[in-house]
Write a protein that holds these residues in place. Structure first.
Motif, PDB file in Angstrom:
ATOM      1  N   LYS A  38       0.816  -1.220   0.000  1.00 50.29           N
ATOM      2  CA  LYS A  38       0.000   0.000   0.000  1.00 50.29           C
ATOM      3  C   LYS A  38       0.847   1.266   0.000  1.00 50.29           C
ATOM      4  CE  LYS A  38      -0.653   0.348   5.037  1.00 50.29           C
ATOM      5  NZ  LYS A  38      -1.648   0.309   6.129  1.00 50.29           N
ATOM      6  N   TYR A  39       2.120   1.150   0.375  1.00 48.45           N
ATOM      7  CA  TYR A  39       2.979   2.332   0.439  1.00 48.45           C
ATOM      8  C   TYR A  39       3.740   2.537  -0.868  1.00 48.45           C
ATOM      9  CZ  TYR A  39       2.152   2.271   5.469  1.00 48.45           C
ATOM     10  OH  TYR A  39       1.555   2.283   6.697  1.00 48.45           O
ATOM     11  N   HIS A  40       3.737   3.767  -1.327  1.00 48.30           N
ATOM     12  CA  HIS A  40       4.499   4.180  -2.503  1.00 48.30           C
ATOM     13  C   HIS A  40       5.711   4.957  -2.014  1.00 48.30           C
ATOM     14  CE1 HIS A  40       4.713   6.970  -6.280  1.00 48.30           C
ATOM     15  NE2 HIS A  40       5.612   6.016  -6.342  1.00 48.30           N
ATOM     16  N   PHE A  41       6.895   4.464  -2.309  1.00 46.54           N
ATOM     17  CA  PHE A  41       8.137   5.099  -1.880  1.00 46.54           C
ATOM     18  C   PHE A  41       8.755   5.844  -3.060  1.00 46.54           C
ATOM     19  CE2 PHE A  41       7.482   1.455   0.827  1.00 46.54           C
ATOM     20  CZ  PHE A  41       7.769   1.930   2.090  1.00 46.54           C
ATOM     21  N   ILE A  42       9.102   7.093  -2.826  1.00 48.30           N
ATOM     22  CA  ILE A  42       9.819   7.881  -3.829  1.00 48.30           C
ATOM     23  C   ILE A  42      11.169   8.235  -3.210  1.00 48.30           C
ATOM     24  CG2 ILE A  42       9.808   9.953  -5.258  1.00 48.30           C
ATOM     25  CD1 ILE A  42       6.711   9.923  -4.918  1.00 48.30           C
ATOM     26  N   LEU A  43      12.224   7.670  -3.755  1.00 49.98           N
ATOM     27  CA  LEU A  43      13.545   7.736  -3.136  1.00 49.98           C
ATOM     28  C   LEU A  43      14.532   8.429  -4.063  1.00 49.98           C
ATOM     29  CD1 LEU A  43      13.620   4.021  -1.887  1.00 49.98           C
ATOM     30  CD2 LEU A  43      12.672   6.021  -0.704  1.00 49.98           C
ATOM     31  N   GLN A  44      15.302   9.336  -3.490  1.00 46.30           N
ATOM     32  CA  GLN A  44      16.287  10.072  -4.284  1.00 46.30           C
ATOM     33  C   GLN A  44      17.605  10.118  -3.520  1.00 46.30           C
ATOM     34  OE1 GLN A  44      17.421  13.876  -3.850  1.00 46.30           O
ATOM     35  NE2 GLN A  44      19.025  12.772  -4.975  1.00 46.30           N
ATOM     36  N   PRO A  45      18.492   9.151  -3.781  1.00 45.80           N
ATOM     37  CA  PRO A  45      19.785   9.141  -3.102  1.00 45.80           C
ATOM     38  C   PRO A  45      20.748  10.161  -3.698  1.00 45.80           C
ATOM     39  CG  PRO A  45      19.634   7.304  -4.623  1.00 45.80           C
ATOM     40  CD  PRO A  45      18.296   7.984  -4.650  1.00 45.80           C
ATOM     41  N   MET A  46      21.486  10.841  -2.826  1.00 40.95           N
ATOM     42  CA  MET A  46      22.500  11.787  -3.295  1.00 40.95           C
ATOM     43  C   MET A  46      23.793  11.057  -3.675  1.00 40.95           C
ATOM     44  SD  MET A  46      21.013  14.730  -3.135  1.00 40.95           S
ATOM     45  CE  MET A  46      22.213  16.069  -3.059  1.00 40.95           C
ATOM     46  N   THR A  47      24.058   9.964  -2.989  1.00 37.87           N
ATOM     47  CA  THR A  47      25.239   9.140  -3.240  1.00 37.87           C
ATOM     48  C   THR A  47      24.837   7.683  -3.057  1.00 37.87           C
ATOM     49  OG1 THR A  47      25.906   9.238  -0.910  1.00 37.87           O
ATOM     50  CG2 THR A  47      26.834  10.915  -2.387  1.00 37.87           C
ATOM     51  N   LYS A  48      25.694   6.775  -3.484  1.00 40.96           N
ATOM     52  CA  LYS A  48      25.512   5.337  -3.259  1.00 40.96           C
ATOM     53  C   LYS A  48      24.159   4.822  -3.745  1.00 40.96           C
ATOM     54  CE  LYS A  48      29.477   4.795  -1.025  1.00 40.96           C
ATOM     55  NZ  LYS A  48      30.579   3.945  -1.535  1.00 40.96           N
ATOM     56  N   ALA A  49      23.736   5.279  -4.915  1.00 36.11           N
ATOM     57  CA  ALA A  49      22.479   4.766  -5.477  1.00 36.11           C
ATOM     58  C   ALA A  49      22.574   3.266  -5.721  1.00 36.11           C
ATOM     59  CB  ALA A  49      22.150   5.496  -6.771  1.00 36.11           C
ATOM     60  N   SER A  89      19.581  10.028  -9.504  1.00 36.69           N
ATOM     61  CA  SER A  89      18.559   9.039  -9.825  1.00 36.69           C
ATOM     62  C   SER A  89      17.392   9.189  -8.864  1.00 36.69           C
ATOM     63  CB  SER A  89      19.122   7.619  -9.718  1.00 36.69           C
ATOM     64  OG  SER A  89      20.123   7.404 -10.691  1.00 36.69           O
ATOM     65  N   ILE A  90      16.184   9.017  -9.386  1.00 41.70           N
ATOM     66  CA  ILE A  90      14.979   9.061  -8.570  1.00 41.70           C
ATOM     67  C   ILE A  90      14.204   7.783  -8.840  1.00 41.70           C
ATOM     68  CG2 ILE A  90      12.849  10.301  -8.032  1.00 41.70           C
ATOM     69  CD1 ILE A  90      15.616  12.122  -9.874  1.00 41.70           C
ATOM     70  N   PHE A  91      13.794   7.079  -7.768  1.00 40.17           N
ATOM     71  CA  PHE A  91      13.121   5.788  -7.883  1.00 40.17           C
ATOM     72  C   PHE A  91      11.668   5.894  -7.439  1.00 40.17           C
ATOM     73  CE2 PHE A  91      17.315   3.926  -5.976  1.00 40.17           C
ATOM     74  CZ  PHE A  91      18.029   4.330  -7.089  1.00 40.17           C
ATOM     75  N   SER A  92      10.791   5.228  -8.147  1.00 39.33           N
ATOM     76  CA  SER A  92       9.418   4.987  -7.704  1.00 39.33           C
ATOM     77  C   SER A  92       9.342   3.519  -7.301  1.00 39.33           C
ATOM     78  CB  SER A  92       8.433   5.292  -8.834  1.00 39.33           C
ATOM     79  OG  SER A  92       7.101   5.007  -8.442  1.00 39.33           O
ATOM     80  N   VAL A  93       9.008   3.245  -6.042  1.00 40.10           N
ATOM     81  CA  VAL A  93       9.214   1.921  -5.456  1.00 40.10           C
ATOM     82  C   VAL A  93       7.975   1.448  -4.697  1.00 40.10           C
ATOM     83  CG1 VAL A  93      10.635   0.597  -3.820  1.00 40.10           C
ATOM     84  CG2 VAL A  93      11.677   2.433  -5.173  1.00 40.10           C
ATOM     85  N   ARG A  94       7.691   0.167  -4.788  1.00 44.86           N
ATOM     86  CA  ARG A  94       6.694  -0.467  -3.923  1.00 44.86           C
ATOM     87  C   ARG A  94       7.235  -1.796  -3.411  1.00 44.86           C
ATOM     88  NH1 ARG A  94       1.615   1.803  -3.558  1.00 44.86           N
ATOM     89  NH2 ARG A  94       1.117   3.322  -5.199  1.00 44.86           N
ATOM     90  N   PHE A  95       6.712  -2.221  -2.270  1.00 43.51           N
ATOM     91  CA  PHE A  95       7.108  -3.522  -1.732  1.00 43.51           C
ATOM     92  C   PHE A  95       6.313  -4.598  -2.458  1.00 43.51           C
ATOM     93  CE2 PHE A  95       6.810  -7.050   1.302  1.00 43.51           C
ATOM     94  CZ  PHE A  95       8.156  -7.265   1.531  1.00 43.51           C
ATOM     95  N   TYR A 120      11.598  -5.170  -2.350  1.00 42.59           N
ATOM     96  CA  TYR A 120      11.016  -3.997  -3.003  1.00 42.59           C
ATOM     97  C   TYR A 120      11.239  -4.096  -4.512  1.00 42.59           C
ATOM     98  CZ  TYR A 120      11.006  -1.793   1.646  1.00 42.59           C
ATOM     99  OH  TYR A 120      10.802  -1.499   2.967  1.00 42.59           O
ATOM    100  N   THR A 121      10.369  -3.450  -5.266  1.00 43.09           N
ATOM    101  CA  THR A 121      10.510  -3.389  -6.714  1.00 43.09           C
ATOM    102  C   THR A 121      10.561  -1.935  -7.162  1.00 43.09           C
ATOM    103  OG1 THR A 121       9.358  -5.484  -7.078  1.00 43.09           O
ATOM    104  CG2 THR A 121       9.445  -3.944  -8.933  1.00 43.09           C
ATOM    105  N   ILE A 122      11.567  -1.589  -7.951  1.00 42.69           N
ATOM    106  CA  ILE A 122      11.651  -0.252  -8.542  1.00 42.69           C
ATOM    107  C   ILE A 122      10.837  -0.292  -9.825  1.00 42.69           C
ATOM    108  CG2 ILE A 122      13.164   1.540  -9.461  1.00 42.69           C
ATOM    109  CD1 ILE A 122      15.414   0.398  -7.704  1.00 42.69           C
ATOM    110  N   SER A 123       9.653   0.304  -9.793  1.00 47.89           N
ATOM    111  CA  SER A 123       8.753   0.239 -10.949  1.00 47.89           C
ATOM    112  C   SER A 123       9.105   1.260 -12.012  1.00 47.89           C
ATOM    113  CB  SER A 123       7.306   0.447 -10.503  1.00 47.89           C
ATOM    114  OG  SER A 123       7.155   1.695  -9.855  1.00 47.89           O
ATOM    115  N   GLU A 124       9.726   2.343 -11.609  1.00 47.17           N
ATOM    116  CA  GLU A 124      10.075   3.395 -12.560  1.00 47.17           C
ATOM    117  C   GLU A 124      11.255   4.195 -12.011  1.00 47.17           C
ATOM    118  OE1 GLU A 124       7.861   6.987 -15.108  1.00 47.17           O
ATOM    119  OE2 GLU A 124       6.771   5.864 -13.565  1.00 47.17           O
ATOM    120  N   GLU A 125      12.094   4.667 -12.916  1.00 41.22           N
ATOM    121  CA  GLU A 125      13.222   5.516 -12.539  1.00 41.22           C
ATOM    122  C   GLU A 125      13.320   6.695 -13.489  1.00 41.22           C
ATOM    123  OE1 GLU A 125      17.125   4.137 -11.598  1.00 41.22           O
ATOM    124  OE2 GLU A 125      16.441   2.065 -11.314  1.00 41.22           O
ATOM    125  N   THR A 126      13.942   7.747 -13.009  1.00 40.90           N
ATOM    126  CA  THR A 126      14.258   8.868 -13.875  1.00 40.90           C
ATOM    127  C   THR A 126      15.565   9.481 -13.407  1.00 40.90           C
ATOM    128  OG1 THR A 126      13.348  10.858 -14.922  1.00 40.90           O
ATOM    129  CG2 THR A 126      13.014  10.634 -12.543  1.00 40.90           C
TER     130      THR A 126
END
Length: 223
Positions: A112-123, A151-157, A135-141
């Motif tokens: 049910k949770y949508h995670f939007i993650l943006q690491p500055m380092t160590k992606a 890199s920016i990730f759209s993620v769900r468990f 977790y699954t990265i469904s989309e990246e940009t």
């Protein structure tokens, strides 16, 4: 009107309309303010581990005459258990720290949770962690600021645990993005510098060969 940098704009673009957002490490709450002003959301939690950034967040919301934001003093997601939200934003931290925040809050391993993650380092570290933990990265940009690529990730468990190659961990899934080839070239340059530094070290032959293999893998990577 709050104007976001390209990096933060890319994060905000992944938020689905009508979401209730928990912005972890909110700092000045620029993303919640922008999302409220744009009408994309009506409610958000602005969370930070320190009172100073939370005060900055309050000022941003107040100065823009916005409402609907709850300010939470929280170490990562720890204080958010039991709150009602569906989207988690963690942006502007190192990949290892983001992984640590998720590891400390296993209660949010739910689809049910949508995670939007943006690491500055160590992606790459974060990608390895996400896939290994289900977790699954469904989309990246990608976003570019001051000649740096993020890199920016759209993620769900999903509950599907898997291992990924180091090339995938370094480059991700956004292979059709206009900035992807620039990302690939920068990784190759970094790896080639490492390879060059190992040439005159007698005890580094195994590592040198591993680096050569990774360079080939990155060159050929297509996801």
């Amino acid at each position: 009107m709050v104007v976001l940098t390209p990096r933060l704009q890319a994060v905000a673009d992944f938020v689905q309309k009508g979401s209730v957002v928990a912005d972890i490490g909110t700092d000045h709450a620029y993303i919640p303010a922008y999302l409220l002003q744009s009408g994309k959301i009506t409610k958000a939690f602005a969370c930070d581990i320190r009172n100073g950034p939370l005060e900055n967040a309050r000022q941003t919301i107040s100065n823009n005459r916005l409402s609907g934001v709850t300010f939470v003093l929280s170490n990562g997601l720890k204080a958010m258990e039991g709150e009602v939200f569906d989207t988690v934003i963690i942006a502007g931290m190192g990949g290892e720290m983001i992984a640590e925040i998720l590891e400390q809050s296993t209660w949010c391993r739910h689809e049910k949770y949508h995670f939007i993650l943006q690491p500055m380092t160590k992606a790459d570290v974060l990608r390895h962690y996400l896939y290994a933990k289900g977790y699954t990265i469904s989309e990246e940009t990608f976003a570019e600021e001051k000649d740096k690529l993020y890199s920016i990730f759209s993620v769900r468990f999903s509950g599907q645990h898997c291992q990924i190659s180091q090339a995938q961990a370094l480059l991700g899934n956004a292979t059709t993005h206009p900035l992807f080839e620039k990302k690939r070239q920068r990784e190759l340059q970094r790896l080639q510098r490492i390879h060059q530094s190992l040439k005159n070290k007698n005890d580094a032959e195994a590592l040198r060969q591993q680096t050569e293999a990774l360079i080939r893998e990155v060159k050929e990577y297509t996801c």
